[in-house]
Design a protein around this motif. Structure first.
Motif, PDB file in Angstrom:
ATOM      1  N   LYS A  92       0.664  -1.183   0.011  1.00 47.46           N
ATOM      2  CA  LYS A  92       0.175   0.038  -0.063  1.00 47.46           C
ATOM      3  C   LYS A  92       0.853   1.259  -0.085  1.00 47.46           C
ATOM      4  O   LYS A  92       0.732   2.275   0.696  1.00 47.46           O
ATOM      5  N   LEU A  93       1.953   1.161  -0.883  1.00 47.43           N
ATOM      6  CA  LEU A  93       2.762   2.356  -0.945  1.00 47.43           C
ATOM      7  C   LEU A  93       2.368   3.240  -2.329  1.00 47.43           C
ATOM      8  O   LEU A  93       2.086   2.563  -3.192  1.00 47.43           O
ATOM      9  N   PRO A  94       2.382   4.534  -2.217  1.00 43.05           N
ATOM     10  CA  PRO A  94       1.908   5.204  -3.257  1.00 43.05           C
ATOM     11  C   PRO A  94       2.949   5.173  -4.416  1.00 43.05           C
ATOM     12  O   PRO A  94       4.192   5.324  -4.243  1.00 43.05           O
ATOM     13  N   LEU A  95       2.200   5.592  -5.645  1.00 39.89           N
ATOM     14  CA  LEU A  95       3.079   5.361  -7.060  1.00 39.89           C
ATOM     15  C   LEU A  95       2.689   6.596  -7.646  1.00 39.89           C
ATOM     16  O   LEU A  95       1.491   7.155  -7.438  1.00 39.89           O
ATOM     17  N   SER A  96       3.847   7.486  -8.441  1.00 34.27           N
ATOM     18  CA  SER A  96       3.386   8.609  -9.398  1.00 34.27           C
ATOM     19  C   SER A  96       3.511   7.983 -10.681  1.00 34.27           C
ATOM     20  O   SER A  96       4.765   7.334 -11.018  1.00 34.27           O
ATOM     21  N   VAL A  97       2.499   8.230 -11.430  1.00 35.74           N
ATOM     22  CA  VAL A  97       2.442   7.626 -12.925  1.00 35.74           C
ATOM     23  C   VAL A  97       1.871   8.893 -13.938  1.00 35.74           C
ATOM     24  O   VAL A  97       0.903   9.388 -13.718  1.00 35.74           O
ATOM     25  N   SER A  98       2.976   8.887 -14.796  1.00 35.76           N
ATOM     26  CA  SER A  98       2.572   9.862 -15.987  1.00 35.76           C
ATOM     27  C   SER A  98       2.253   8.970 -17.358  1.00 35.76           C
ATOM     28  O   SER A  98       2.871   8.276 -17.393  1.00 35.76           O
ATOM     29  N   GLY A  99       1.314   9.737 -17.943  1.00 32.81           N
ATOM     30  CA  GLY A  99       0.843   8.958 -19.356  1.00 32.81           C
ATOM     31  C   GLY A  99       1.324   9.558 -20.405  1.00 32.81           C
ATOM     32  O   GLY A  99       2.163  10.421 -20.342  1.00 32.81           O
ATOM     33  N   GLN A 100       0.868   9.126 -21.611  1.00 34.31           N
ATOM     34  CA  GLN A 100       1.283   9.664 -22.715  1.00 34.31           C
ATOM     35  C   GLN A 100       0.622  11.232 -23.067  1.00 34.31           C
ATOM     36  O   GLN A 100      -0.439  11.318 -22.596  1.00 34.31           O
ATOM     37  N   HIS A 101       1.362  11.920 -23.821  1.00 33.97           N
ATOM     38  CA  HIS A 101       0.979  13.344 -24.115  1.00 33.97           C
ATOM     39  C   HIS A 101      -0.382  13.319 -25.056  1.00 33.97           C
ATOM     40  O   HIS A 101      -1.170  14.334 -24.814  1.00 33.97           O
ATOM     41  N   ASP A 102      -0.416  12.452 -25.884  1.00 37.97           N
ATOM     42  CA  ASP A 102      -1.511  12.167 -26.636  1.00 37.97           C
ATOM     43  C   ASP A 102      -2.504  11.290 -26.385  1.00 37.97           C
ATOM     44  O   ASP A 102      -3.398  10.714 -27.152  1.00 37.97           O
ATOM     45  N   VAL A 103      -2.957  11.116 -25.204  1.00 46.91           N
ATOM     46  CA  VAL A 103      -3.775  10.120 -24.773  1.00 46.91           C
ATOM     47  C   VAL A 103      -5.238  10.858 -25.068  1.00 46.91           C
ATOM     48  O   VAL A 103      -6.312   9.930 -25.293  1.00 46.91           O
ATOM     49  N   CYS A 104      -5.479  11.793 -25.385  1.00 44.66           N
ATOM     50  CA  CYS A 104      -6.821  12.373 -25.477  1.00 44.66           C
ATOM     51  C   CYS A 104      -7.175  12.269 -27.091  1.00 44.66           C
ATOM     52  O   CYS A 104      -8.167  12.345 -27.473  1.00 44.66           O
ATOM     53  N   SER A 105      -6.067  11.686 -27.971  1.00 47.54           N
ATOM     54  CA  SER A 105      -6.356  11.516 -29.252  1.00 47.54           C
ATOM     55  C   SER A 105      -6.809  10.144 -29.568  1.00 47.54           C
ATOM     56  O   SER A 105      -7.280   9.888 -30.807  1.00 47.54           O
ATOM     57  N   SER A 106      -6.998   9.509 -28.520  1.00 49.06           N
ATOM     58  CA  SER A 106      -7.076   7.990 -28.732  1.00 49.06           C
ATOM     59  C   SER A 106      -8.538   7.994 -28.421  1.00 49.06           C
ATOM     60  O   SER A 106      -9.113   8.631 -27.837  1.00 49.06           O
ATOM     61  N   THR A 107      -9.210   6.585 -29.125  1.00 46.68           N
ATOM     62  CA  THR A 107     -10.537   6.490 -28.831  1.00 46.68           C
ATOM     63  C   THR A 107     -10.916   5.868 -27.405  1.00 46.68           C
ATOM     64  O   THR A 107     -11.694   5.661 -26.997  1.00 46.68           O
ATOM     65  N   HIS A 108      -9.777   5.097 -26.938  1.00 50.86           N
ATOM     66  CA  HIS A 108      -9.662   4.596 -25.437  1.00 50.86           C
ATOM     67  C   HIS A 108      -9.382   5.359 -24.414  1.00 50.86           C
ATOM     68  O   HIS A 108      -8.239   5.520 -24.267  1.00 50.86           O
ATOM     69  N   ILE A 109     -10.346   6.385 -23.799  1.00 54.19           N
ATOM     70  CA  ILE A 109     -10.035   7.367 -23.093  1.00 54.19           C
ATOM     71  C   ILE A 109      -9.952   6.986 -21.748  1.00 54.19           C
ATOM     72  O   ILE A 109      -9.931   7.926 -20.711  1.00 54.19           O
ATOM     73  N   ASN A 110     -10.261   5.876 -21.263  1.00 55.67           N
ATOM     74  CA  ASN A 110     -10.321   5.281 -19.899  1.00 55.67           C
ATOM     75  C   ASN A 110      -9.037   4.499 -19.571  1.00 55.67           C
ATOM     76  O   ASN A 110      -8.864   3.727 -18.594  1.00 55.67           O
ATOM     77  N   SER A 111      -8.115   4.487 -20.497  1.00 53.56           N
ATOM     78  CA  SER A 111      -6.711   3.786 -20.242  1.00 53.56           C
ATOM     79  C   SER A 111      -5.658   4.778 -20.830  1.00 53.56           C
ATOM     80  O   SER A 111      -5.950   5.678 -21.650  1.00 53.56           O
ATOM     81  N   ASP A 112      -4.670   4.357 -20.302  1.00 51.15           N
ATOM     82  CA  ASP A 112      -3.331   5.001 -20.567  1.00 51.15           C
ATOM     83  C   ASP A 112      -2.160   4.212 -20.729  1.00 51.15           C
ATOM     84  O   ASP A 112      -1.918   3.289 -19.773  1.00 51.15           O
TER      85      ASP A 112
END
Length: 136
Positions: A92-112
């Motif tokens: 139960k330790l926290p992580l920092s996760v950064s996704g892709q810059h173009d995530v909003c151009s994808s049709t799958h907007i609930n995953s990264d």
């Protein structure tokens, strides 16, 4: 006048780009694996219990959306990422996760797909636990 217009356009584009990326912090709440089929459809993905105060969602997602993060088994850092995810999940330790810059151009907007994955304040949290154990 043109310089002013170009400056405003550049500012608008850079603002959109800055907001088109998920930067979330939280504890891994689910880990899923799929062995896939003979076409190599193998994957490992996880979800976070997000700390909304320390997270920034891409503008195409809402804070109520559950983001599914995919690990790339072909990546050279896969084993290290997998180890971080599992340690976050079990301890139960926290992580920092950064996704892709173009995530909003994808049709799958609930995953990264993960761009960067790192522990968030683990030294502080683990040292605090050790200090508590020593004082008892």
């Amino acid at each position: 006048m043109r310089l002013k217009i170009y400056s405003l356009v550049l500012l608008a584009v850079s603002t959109f780009t800055a907001n088109a990326k998920n930067e979330l912090t939280g504890v891994v709440s689910e880990v899923h694996t799929r062995s896939g089929n003979s076409d190599g459809d193998h994957s490992i993905y996880f979800r976070l219990e997000v700390d909304n105060e320390r997270s920034k969602f891409a503008n195409c997602l809402s804070e109520d959306t559950t983001v599914t993060w995919y690990l790339d088994p072909q990546s050279v850092v896969f084993q290290q990422q997998y180890n971080l995810v599992m340690r976050s999940y079990t301890e139960k330790l926290p992580l920092s996760v950064s996704g892709q810059h173009d995530v909003c151009s994808s049709t799958h907007i609930n995953s990264d797909k993960i761009f960067e994955l790192s522990p968030s304040h683990w030294d502080h949290l683990l040292n605090r636990e050790k200090a508590t154990e020593t004082n008892q």
